[in-house]
Design a protein around this motif. Structure first.
Motif, short mmCIF file in Angstrom:
data_model
loop_
_atom_site.label_atom_id
_atom_site.label_comp_id
_atom_site.label_asym_id
_atom_site.label_seq_id
_atom_site.Cartn_x
_atom_site.Cartn_y
_atom_site.Cartn_z
N GLU A 197 44.49 45.86 21.69
CA GLU A 197 44.96 44.48 22.47
C GLU A 197 46.00 45.05 23.59
OE1 GLU A 197 44.72 43.44 17.90
OE2 GLU A 197 45.36 45.15 19.13
N ALA A 198 46.59 46.18 23.45
CA ALA A 198 47.41 46.68 24.50
C ALA A 198 47.06 46.84 25.77
CB ALA A 198 48.23 47.85 23.93
N GLU A 199 45.43 47.13 25.66
CA GLU A 199 44.68 47.28 27.12
C GLU A 199 44.59 45.97 27.90
OE1 GLU A 199 40.71 48.76 26.00
OE2 GLU A 199 41.72 50.46 25.13
N TYR A 200 44.83 44.95 27.41
CA TYR A 200 44.93 43.68 28.23
C TYR A 200 46.12 43.57 29.09
CZ TYR A 200 41.35 41.38 24.98
OH TYR A 200 40.22 41.12 24.42
N SER A 327 36.43 42.12 23.05
CA SER A 327 35.46 41.73 24.54
C SER A 327 36.88 41.22 25.43
CB SER A 327 34.84 40.54 23.76
OG SER A 327 35.76 39.44 23.33
N LEU A 328 36.52 40.99 26.53
CA LEU A 328 37.47 40.61 27.46
C LEU A 328 37.75 39.27 27.55
CD1 LEU A 328 36.49 42.57 31.12
CD2 LEU A 328 38.26 42.92 29.11
N ALA A 329 39.30 38.92 27.47
CA ALA A 329 39.50 37.52 27.64
C ALA A 329 39.80 36.91 28.82
CB ALA A 329 40.96 37.11 26.66
N TYR A 330 39.71 35.90 29.15
CA TYR A 330 39.96 35.26 30.54
C TYR A 330 41.48 35.65 30.97
CZ TYR A 330 40.70 32.06 34.35
OH TYR A 330 41.14 31.59 35.60
N PRO A 331 41.66 35.80 32.09
CA PRO A 331 40.70 36.06 33.22
C PRO A 331 39.92 37.46 33.68
CG PRO A 331 42.99 36.21 33.98
CD PRO A 331 43.21 36.28 32.53
N PHE A 332 40.26 38.25 32.53
CA PHE A 332 39.67 39.60 32.78
C PHE A 332 38.28 39.55 32.84
CE2 PHE A 332 43.55 40.03 30.20
CZ PHE A 332 44.34 40.73 31.20
N TRP A 333 37.52 38.76 32.28
CA TRP A 333 35.90 38.83 32.32
C TRP A 333 35.56 38.05 33.81
CZ3 TRP A 333 33.92 34.05 33.28
CH2 TRP A 333 34.53 32.96 32.74
N ALA A 346 45.50 50.33 37.44
CA ALA A 346 46.07 49.75 36.51
C ALA A 346 44.96 48.93 36.01
CB ALA A 346 47.19 48.75 36.65
N ASP A 347 43.92 47.88 36.95
CA ASP A 347 42.77 47.24 36.59
C ASP A 347 41.74 48.08 36.03
OD1 ASP A 347 43.97 44.82 37.90
OD2 ASP A 347 43.44 45.72 39.71
N GLU A 348 41.74 49.28 36.33
CA GLU A 348 40.69 49.90 35.77
C GLU A 348 40.78 50.33 34.46
OE1 GLU A 348 37.82 50.79 37.19
OE2 GLU A 348 37.80 50.43 39.23
N SER A 349 42.00 50.46 34.00
CA SER A 349 42.22 50.88 32.58
C SER A 349 41.69 50.07 31.54
CB SER A 349 43.66 50.86 32.37
OG SER A 349 44.55 49.78 32.47
N ILE A 350 41.24 48.68 31.90
CA ILE A 350 41.14 47.75 31.20
C ILE A 350 39.50 47.33 31.35
CG2 ILE A 350 42.01 45.60 32.49
CD1 ILE A 350 41.01 45.80 28.67
#
Length: 364
Positions: A197-200, A327-333, A346-350
């Motif tokens: 979860e920390a990846e979000y 799975s990616l949660a919104y708005p990541f997906w 930082a974005d690339e890490s997730i």
């Protein structure tokens, strides 16, 4: 130990630490009411091995065994000047008494607990101090002004936050910036091949702000050691033996078993143990600078130190990533689908893995 073995605690901190920190939750003596059972003699064996292996960071907290963990550590450190080179971390914020101010991140509580920890550990300063948890009641300005004062006074050298969400970390950084307070340099969070979860928000926020990440209980309180399988749960000897620890939650046991299966396969390919594979994988994750791991015996500690002999290839790393990735949660997906051409580190890490999957689907 060669200098490349050590790494900065964070990009904004000059303190160099070993990749692993010895966690002292198992310290506590023979009293069955304590979290830990190891006394000074057992602790000395582990600290001696730390020196031999180049481990220079020891992690404790005022909460552990009601302060007895710090006392055991202090008594052990006092036995030899050889231990002076070890860096000591402790924490405060949790409720440690029955009084109305025996918890939280108020100035009153933090100053009292730092002094108590220094007395128990037997040193005149703490190398690293964590705010053990968020306090939504105490004004953040009060908490961070207190931390600023503790650093300037020399009682602590550096400080960090633990178990903060991404927005809480960002708010803390902003409060420090606006008020000219010394900023935290590291976050201690729970992160493992299963608990992702920390990846979000937390790890990307840390990368963006130059905050290092230290994972606590990266083996999931025993869940990721190989002791827990579909048809096997230990009756005792593991913190999660009942499957429902007070700190960790298993939302999907089948997913956990699947992660352990993959870890086992990777371990066999590399002639390693499952704990070694877990730690080796985490040490290569974006933003991660250190792992705090406890050991109840020299045998366990030696096994964990064997991590430094394990080198995972890209196939191994991807297999573990795929097994545990949420799975990616919104708005990541939505960002991955629609705005992936302008991503920061930082974005690339997730999103890196999701972008790879998208590219494979469209044949790029």
């Amino acid at each position: 130990m060669s200098l490349p073995f050590y790494r900065p605690l964070s990009p904004t901190c000059g303190l160099r630490v070993s990749p692993l920190a010895l966690g002292t939750l198992p310290f506590g003596g023979a009293d069955g009411g304590h979290m830990g059972t190891l006394g000074p003699d057992d602790a000395a064996v582990l600290l001696d091995r730390c020196l031999e292996a180049g481990i220079n960071l020891i992690d404790t907290a005022n909460l552990y065994s009601g302060g007895v963990s710090e006392e055991v550590l202090g008594e052990t450190l006092a036995r030899s000047g050889r231990y002076d080179e070890l860096l000591v971390t402790t924490k405060a914020r949790m409720v440690v008494g029955d009084g109305p101010n025996d918890g939280g991140a108020s100035r009153w509580h933090l100053l009292n607990e730092v002094d108590k920890s220094l007395h128990r550990i037997g040193r005149d300063h703490l190398d690293l101090f964590y705010l053990h948890h968020w306090d939504g009641e105490t004004p953040l300005e009060e908490t961070l002004q207190t931390m600023d004062g503790l650093v300037r006074s020399g009682k602590i050298r550096y400080y960090g936050v633990s178990n903060y969400t991404g927005w809480q970390l960002m708010k803390a950084m902003k409060v420090c910036e606006v008020n000219g307070f010394i900023k935290p340099v590291v976050q201690q969070i729970h992160y493992s091949p299963y608990s992702r979860e920390a990846e979000y928000e937390m790890i990307p926020a840390g990368i963006d702000q130059g905050i290092g990440t230290q994972s606590w209980s990266p083996l999931g309180m025993g869940l990721l050691t190989g002791k827990f399988r579909r048809d096997q749960h230990p009756e005792s000897g593991a913190r999660m033996a009942d499957g429902d620890g007070s700190e960790l939650r298993v939302a999907d046991w089948e997913r956990l078993y699947g992660v352990v299966d993959v870890l086992d396969e990777v371990a066999q390919r590399n002639n390693a143990t499952i704990p070694q594979v877990v730690l080796a994988w985490l040490l290569e994750r974006p933003g991660v600078t250190n792992l705090a791991v406890g050991a109840r015996s020299l045998e366990q500690w030696n096994d964990l130190l064997g991590t430094f002999e394990v080198s995972l290839d890209a196939e191994d790393t991807q297999a573990i990533d795929d097994a545990g990735r949420p799975s990616l949660a919104y708005p990541f997906w939505h960002q991955a689908d629609m705005a992936s051409e302008r991503m920061s580190g930082a974005d690339e890490s997730i999103m890196a893995t999701t972008k790879r999957e998208i590219a494979e689907k469209i044949g790029e």
